[in-house]
Design a protein around this motif. Structure first.
Motif, PDB file in Angstrom:
ATOM      1  N   PHE A 133       0.576  -1.090   0.122  1.00  0.00           N
ATOM      2  CA  PHE A 133       0.015  -0.051  -0.149  1.00  0.00           C
ATOM      3  C   PHE A 133       1.019   1.209  -0.015  1.00  0.00           C
ATOM      4  CE2 PHE A 133      -2.839  -3.160   1.806  1.00  0.00           C
ATOM      5  CZ  PHE A 133      -3.931  -3.093   1.006  1.00  0.00           C
ATOM      6  N   ASP A 165      -6.668   5.608   2.292  1.00  0.00           N
ATOM      7  CA  ASP A 165      -7.311   4.489   1.537  1.00  0.00           C
ATOM      8  C   ASP A 165      -8.008   3.539   2.244  1.00  0.00           C
ATOM      9  OD1 ASP A 165      -7.115   1.967  -0.049  1.00  0.00           O
ATOM     10  OD2 ASP A 165      -5.266   2.632  -0.908  1.00  0.00           O
ATOM     11  N   GLU A 173      -8.597   0.385   1.627  1.00  0.00           N
ATOM     12  CA  GLU A 173      -7.915  -0.798   1.875  1.00  0.00           C
ATOM     13  C   GLU A 173      -6.837  -0.732   2.953  1.00  0.00           C
ATOM     14  OE1 GLU A 173      -7.348  -2.870  -1.964  1.00  0.00           O
ATOM     15  OE2 GLU A 173      -7.270  -0.833  -2.660  1.00  0.00           O
ATOM     16  N   THR A 174      -6.622   0.148   3.415  1.00  0.00           N
ATOM     17  CA  THR A 174      -5.360   0.322   4.638  1.00  0.00           C
ATOM     18  C   THR A 174      -5.957   0.256   5.896  1.00  0.00           C
ATOM     19  OG1 THR A 174      -5.132   2.733   4.475  1.00  0.00           O
ATOM     20  CG2 THR A 174      -3.863   1.286   2.956  1.00  0.00           C
ATOM     21  N   ASP A 186      -8.056  -1.339   7.659  1.00  0.00           N
ATOM     22  CA  ASP A 186      -8.060  -2.827   8.573  1.00  0.00           C
ATOM     23  C   ASP A 186      -6.517  -2.973   8.907  1.00  0.00           C
ATOM     24  OD1 ASP A 186     -10.541  -3.265   8.299  1.00  0.00           O
ATOM     25  OD2 ASP A 186     -10.376  -4.788   6.781  1.00  0.00           O
TER      26      ASP A 186
END
Length: 123
Positions: free
Chosen positions: A54, A98, A100-101, A103
């Motif tokens: 990431f 983001d 997706e980051t 978690d």
């Protein structure tokens, strides 16, 4: 913004200086500085394994990666230090936000005691 012909030379020069400064700041690198102590290394491994992808996704790169720094002055005693460079502040902000980051950030929060700052670099 356009200046009328009646604008003074000094006003036009100030406007040109501001435009130049904006162009300069837009190309300024930004740095995330993380001071952390790992409380649960087994749980933290997921973060270690997955976060580099990431960072790269947002054009970041490690400058310092998990080292034990040497305190020189003051009472600041970080156990581990990470510094990540991004080409511009917007890249760092995109990384931090983001979806997706998120978690992975929760994993870091659950397994470490950490402090994170975002700082603009010098040109």
């Amino acid at each position: 913004m356009r200046f009328a012909r009646a604008a003074s030379a000094r006003e036009r020069a100030a406007f040109e200086d501001q435009r130049g400064l904006v162009r300069e700041v837009q190309g300024m690198k930004a740095y995330l500085v993380l001071d952390l102590s790992v409380n649960d290394f087994a749980g933290f491994r997921k973060y270690i394994a997955e976060i580099p992808a990431f960072i790269a996704k947002h054009s970041g790169k490690y400058i310092v990666q998990g080292v034990q720094p040497t305190a020189i002055e003051g009472d600041w005693k970080p156990e581990r230090m990470v510094i990540i460079e991004f080409p511009e502040r917007e890249n760092a902000e995109a990384f931090l936000s983001d979806p997706e980051t998120q978690d992975l950030f929760r994993v870091r929060h659950a397994t470490t005691t950490s402090k994170l700052v975002l700082a603009d670099g010098c040109t």
